[in-house]
Design an enzyme around this catalytic site. Structure first.
Site, PDB file in Angstrom:
ATOM      1  N   GLU A   1     129.947  41.877  46.804  1.00 43.40           N
ATOM      2  CA  GLU A   1     130.447  43.236  46.647  1.00 43.40           C
ATOM      3  C   GLU A   1     129.397  44.260  47.098  1.00 43.40           C
ATOM      4  O   GLU A   1     129.727  45.293  47.649  1.00 43.40           O
ATOM      5  CB  GLU A   1     130.741  43.399  45.149  1.00 43.40           C
ATOM      6  CG  GLU A   1     131.793  44.394  44.822  1.00 43.40           C
ATOM      7  CD  GLU A   1     132.101  44.373  43.313  1.00 43.40           C
ATOM      8  OE1 GLU A   1     132.186  43.290  42.696  1.00 43.40           O
ATOM      9  OE2 GLU A   1     132.270  45.464  42.766  1.00 43.40           O
TER      10      GLU A   1
ATOM     11  N   GLU B   1     121.663  53.304  37.843  1.00 41.58           N
ATOM     12  CA  GLU B   1     120.586  52.918  36.913  1.00 41.58           C
ATOM     13  C   GLU B   1     120.474  51.386  36.854  1.00 41.58           C
ATOM     14  O   GLU B   1     119.368  50.832  36.855  1.00 41.58           O
ATOM     15  CB  GLU B   1     120.867  53.462  35.502  1.00 41.58           C
ATOM     16  CG  GLU B   1     120.764  54.966  35.360  1.00 41.58           C
ATOM     17  CD  GLU B   1     121.958  55.716  35.959  1.00 41.58           C
ATOM     18  OE1 GLU B   1     123.039  55.118  36.099  1.00 41.58           O
ATOM     19  OE2 GLU B   1     121.800  56.895  36.310  1.00 41.58           O
TER      20      GLU B   1
HETATM   21  C1  LIG Z   1     135.635  53.604  41.514  1.00 44.15           C
HETATM   22  C2  LIG Z   1     135.428  52.472  40.524  1.00 44.15           C
HETATM   23  C3  LIG Z   1     136.086  51.282  40.713  1.00 44.15           C
HETATM   24  C4  LIG Z   1     135.930  50.236  39.782  1.00 44.15           C
HETATM   25  N1  LIG Z   1     136.638  49.079  39.954  1.00 44.15           N
HETATM   26  C5  LIG Z   1     136.519  48.067  39.069  1.00 44.15           C
HETATM   27  C6  LIG Z   1     137.304  46.878  39.208  1.00 44.15           C
HETATM   28  O1  LIG Z   1     138.114  46.742  40.125  1.00 44.15           O
HETATM   29  N2  LIG Z   1     137.165  45.908  38.285  1.00 44.15           N
HETATM   30  C7  LIG Z   1     136.282  45.996  37.251  1.00 44.15           C
HETATM   31  O2  LIG Z   1     136.164  45.039  36.500  1.00 44.15           O
HETATM   32  N3  LIG Z   1     135.554  47.130  37.062  1.00 44.15           N
HETATM   33  C8  LIG Z   1     135.652  48.165  37.945  1.00 44.15           C
HETATM   34  N4  LIG Z   1     134.943  49.334  37.757  1.00 44.15           N
HETATM   35  C9  LIG Z   1     134.138  49.471  36.560  1.00 44.15           C
HETATM   36  C10 LIG Z   1     132.639  49.466  36.815  1.00 44.15           C
HETATM   37  O3  LIG Z   1     132.189  48.170  37.124  1.00 44.15           O
HETATM   38  C11 LIG Z   1     131.977  50.017  35.553  1.00 44.15           C
HETATM   39  O4  LIG Z   1     132.407  51.381  35.399  1.00 44.15           O
HETATM   40  C12 LIG Z   1     130.482  49.981  35.648  1.00 44.15           C
HETATM   41  O5  LIG Z   1     130.018  48.659  35.560  1.00 44.15           O
HETATM   42  C13 LIG Z   1     129.820  50.831  34.530  1.00 44.15           C
HETATM   43  O6  LIG Z   1     130.301  50.462  33.297  1.00 44.15           O
HETATM   44  P1  LIG Z   1     130.832  51.563  32.250  1.00 44.15           P
HETATM   45  O7  LIG Z   1     131.753  52.461  32.971  1.00 44.15           O
HETATM   46  O8  LIG Z   1     131.325  50.832  31.048  1.00 44.15           O
HETATM   47  O9  LIG Z   1     129.554  52.437  31.891  1.00 44.15           O
HETATM   48  P2  LIG Z   1     128.421  52.052  30.832  1.00 44.15           P
HETATM   49  O10 LIG Z   1     127.973  50.647  31.062  1.00 44.15           O
HETATM   50  O11 LIG Z   1     128.918  52.390  29.465  1.00 44.15           O
HETATM   51  O12 LIG Z   1     127.263  53.022  31.230  1.00 44.15           O
HETATM   52  C14 LIG Z   1     127.208  54.395  30.804  1.00 44.15           C
HETATM   53  C15 LIG Z   1     125.909  55.011  31.309  1.00 44.15           C
HETATM   54  O13 LIG Z   1     124.762  54.329  30.726  1.00 44.15           O
HETATM   55  C16 LIG Z   1     123.888  53.854  31.743  1.00 44.15           C
HETATM   56  N5  LIG Z   1     123.321  52.552  31.374  1.00 44.15           N
HETATM   57  C17 LIG Z   1     123.977  51.513  30.791  1.00 44.15           C
HETATM   58  N6  LIG Z   1     123.147  50.469  30.611  1.00 44.15           N
HETATM   59  C18 LIG Z   1     121.931  50.852  31.083  1.00 44.15           C
HETATM   60  C19 LIG Z   1     120.658  50.201  31.198  1.00 44.15           C
HETATM   61  N7  LIG Z   1     120.451  48.944  30.786  1.00 44.15           N
HETATM   62  N8  LIG Z   1     119.630  50.897  31.769  1.00 44.15           N
HETATM   63  C20 LIG Z   1     119.809  52.175  32.199  1.00 44.15           C
HETATM   64  N9  LIG Z   1     120.994  52.842  32.109  1.00 44.15           N
HETATM   65  C21 LIG Z   1     122.036  52.192  31.582  1.00 44.15           C
HETATM   66  C22 LIG Z   1     124.768  53.696  32.966  1.00 44.15           C
HETATM   67  O14 LIG Z   1     124.013  53.776  34.163  1.00 44.15           O
HETATM   68  C23 LIG Z   1     125.739  54.877  32.826  1.00 44.15           C
HETATM   69  O15 LIG Z   1     125.152  56.045  33.332  1.00 44.15           O
HETATM   70  C24 LIG Z   1     135.085  50.402  38.647  1.00 44.15           C
HETATM   71  C25 LIG Z   1     134.430  51.631  38.456  1.00 44.15           C
HETATM   72  C26 LIG Z   1     134.605  52.662  39.363  1.00 44.15           C
HETATM   73  C27 LIG Z   1     133.922  53.979  39.119  1.00 44.15           C
END
Ligand SMILES: Cc1cc2nc3c(=O)[nH]c(=O)nc-3n(C[C@H](O)[C@H](O)[C@H](O)COP(=O)(O)OP(=O)(O)OC[C@H]3O[C@@H](n4cnc5c(N)ncnc54)[C@H](O)[C@@H]3O)c2cc1C
Length: 402
Positions: free
Chosen positions: A254, A385
């Site tokens: 990916e 991040e």
């Molecule tokens: C356009 C788009 C398409 C997507 N498509 C898919 C899909 O098809 N299938 C699928 O399964 N998922 C998909 N996703 C989901 C995507 O993989 C997740 O949104 C992403 O992994 C972040 O997880 P979260 O949204 O739960 O944010 P969180 O993990 O809750 O993070 C919130 C904030 O905390 C920060 N953070 C978290 N942990 C840490 C760390 N250890 N160190 C520093 N900072 C940290 C993050 O950088 C972020 O700013 C998609 C997302 C987007 C935006």
């Protein structure tokens, strides 16, 4: 890396361009004009257009170029796949409909699937008959994916799946999903050890998709609810409880994409046109020294992305996975995508408030749509991040953050 092409690769590049010359003649006017007058990118009409284009590519043997012939691929080299991607991006040809299946699900099945899985799924991924999505993320497991709570419990020849996924891109259109679920519930083992990788029939009883509308106004994503969904054991990819390692391979596919830089370069060409059209104090912005400096910096960054992509490609040509370095290219490319869109807003001045349908909107508001959708760039495929953490730990050898 040797940047020159072999005679065979040159011949393939010509074949691709000849085909594009012939077939791009029949693209609809709205696509060629590229003035934002076509259907919305996530609409049924646009989707239909992409599917038809995909079928043409498939018939011409341009889908799954580097996949083995026995599973319907062209059996060509990875280098030829890259040449094809680059020529498509340079010519701004439509991408086709098979994105996730061809890009990630298929390569994962080729790398880790059973013979039955390869024969059953790969041909239909290539032909575009079956559309795929990815059901990895959950409400409490995005960045920290190993925290996922969806359960898969053995029951005879099946697993019974219960849980909720979120942000499933194209979930409502998909026939199949790559799915991660927990199969070992022992709280004393490291969380990533108890996860398995499945192929989920999105039309199976118990699968419900609820659309999620994003700020562009479109509902690209869905929440996927899994209630007592039965998955036959032959739909598990790799060994039980080893799904985490397989998913890391999917995420590397990916994150590695050498042709995305070509896409950025063509956005920069569009920005140059915009700078020539937009005026401040009667002068085109392309004469403004700060605008010129910015455009030159973007051009340099896009070329840096291109060479990082080629570095990941070199690893792949040597039979390795794209490697953690692909996170460097992905991070820069995703951030650059946002900088370019921010700059398009800057160049438009007060016109940047005008969305699609407004009388004086520049390019019918299509910059506004791409600006809004680019916000997701630095979240999907892992947030910036998280990619910086990966680069720090796996590439620079720094200690783990937590
Ligand atoms: C356009 C788009 C398409 C997507 N498509 C898919 C899909 O098809 N299938 C699928 O399964 N998922 C998909 N996703 C989901 C995507 O993989 C997740 O949104 C992403 O992994 C972040 O997880 P979260 O949204 O739960 O944010 P969180 O993990 O809750 O993070 C919130 C904030 O905390 C920060 N953070 C978290 N942990 C840490 C760390 N250890 N160190 C520093 N900072 C940290 C993050 O950088 C972020 O700013 C998609 C997302 C987007 C935006």
């Amino acid at each position: 890396m040797d940047f020159s092409l072999t005679p065979e690769e040159e011949a393939f590049k010509k074949e691709v361009n000849d085909w594009l010359d012939e077939n791009m003649k029949y693209l609809p006017d709205w696509y060629v004009r590229n003035d934002g007058s076509g259907p919305e990118p996530e609409s049924d009409e646009y989707n239909q257009f992409n599917q038809e284009w995909h079928k043409k590519l498939y018939k011409a043997g341009f889908v799954g170029i580097a996949w083995p012939k026995e599973y319907g691929g062209r059996g060509a080299t990875l280098m030829e796949q890259v040449i094809f991607n680059e020529e498509m991006a340079k010519r701004r040809a439509p991408s086709g409909a098979g994105g996730l299946g061809v890009g990630w699900a298929g390569p994962t099945i080729i790398a880790a699937g059973t013979e039955w899985q390869k024969k059953r799924f790969l041909p239909k991924i290539l032909s575009g008959e079956e559309i795929w999505c990815q059901a990895f993320s959950e409400p409490e497991a995005g960045s920290d994916l190993k925290n996922l709570q969806t359960k898969a419990v053995e029951d005879g020849d099946d697993y019974i799946i219960n849980g909720q996924k979120v942000w499933t891109t194209q979930g409502a259109r998909a026939d199949w999903a790559i799915l991660l679920a927990r199969t070992d519930f022992n709280p004393d083992i490291p969380k990533h050890r108890g996860i398995s990788y499945f192929l989920l029939d999105m039309h199976a009883p118990g699968v419900t998709i609820r659309p999620l509308r994003e700020m562009t106004g479109e509902a690209l994503f869905g929440e996927t609810f899994l209630d007592d969904v039965r998955i036959n054991k032959r739909l598990m990819v790799g060994e039980k409880n080893r799904g985490w390692y397989i998913s890391m391979g999917t995420l590397e596919f990916e994150r590695s994409n050498s042709s995305s830089a070509i896409g950025q370069l063509s956005t920069i060409t569009e920005l140059i046109k915009l700078a020539q059209e937009m005026k401040r104090n009667g002068e085109p912005l392309s004469r403004d020294p700060i605008v010129r400096q910015k455009l030159a910096q973007f051009y340099i960054a896009a070329n840096v992305c291109k060479y990082i992509g080629l570095r990941a490609l070199t690893r792949q040509l040597r039979g390795l996975t794209p490697g953690p370095e692909s996170s460097v290219g992905s991070l820069l490319s995703m951030e650059l995508g946002q900088w370019l869109q921010d700059f398009a807003m800057y160049l438009q001045g007060p016109y940047n408030q005008l969305m699609r349908g407004s009388k004086n909107a520049v390019k019918n508001g299509s910059w506004q749509r791409s600006f809004l959708s680019s916000r997701g760039n630095t979240i999907m495929t892992g947030t910036s991040e998280i990619k910086r953490n990966i680069i720090a730990e796996r590439t620079l050898g720094l200690p783990r953050w937590v």
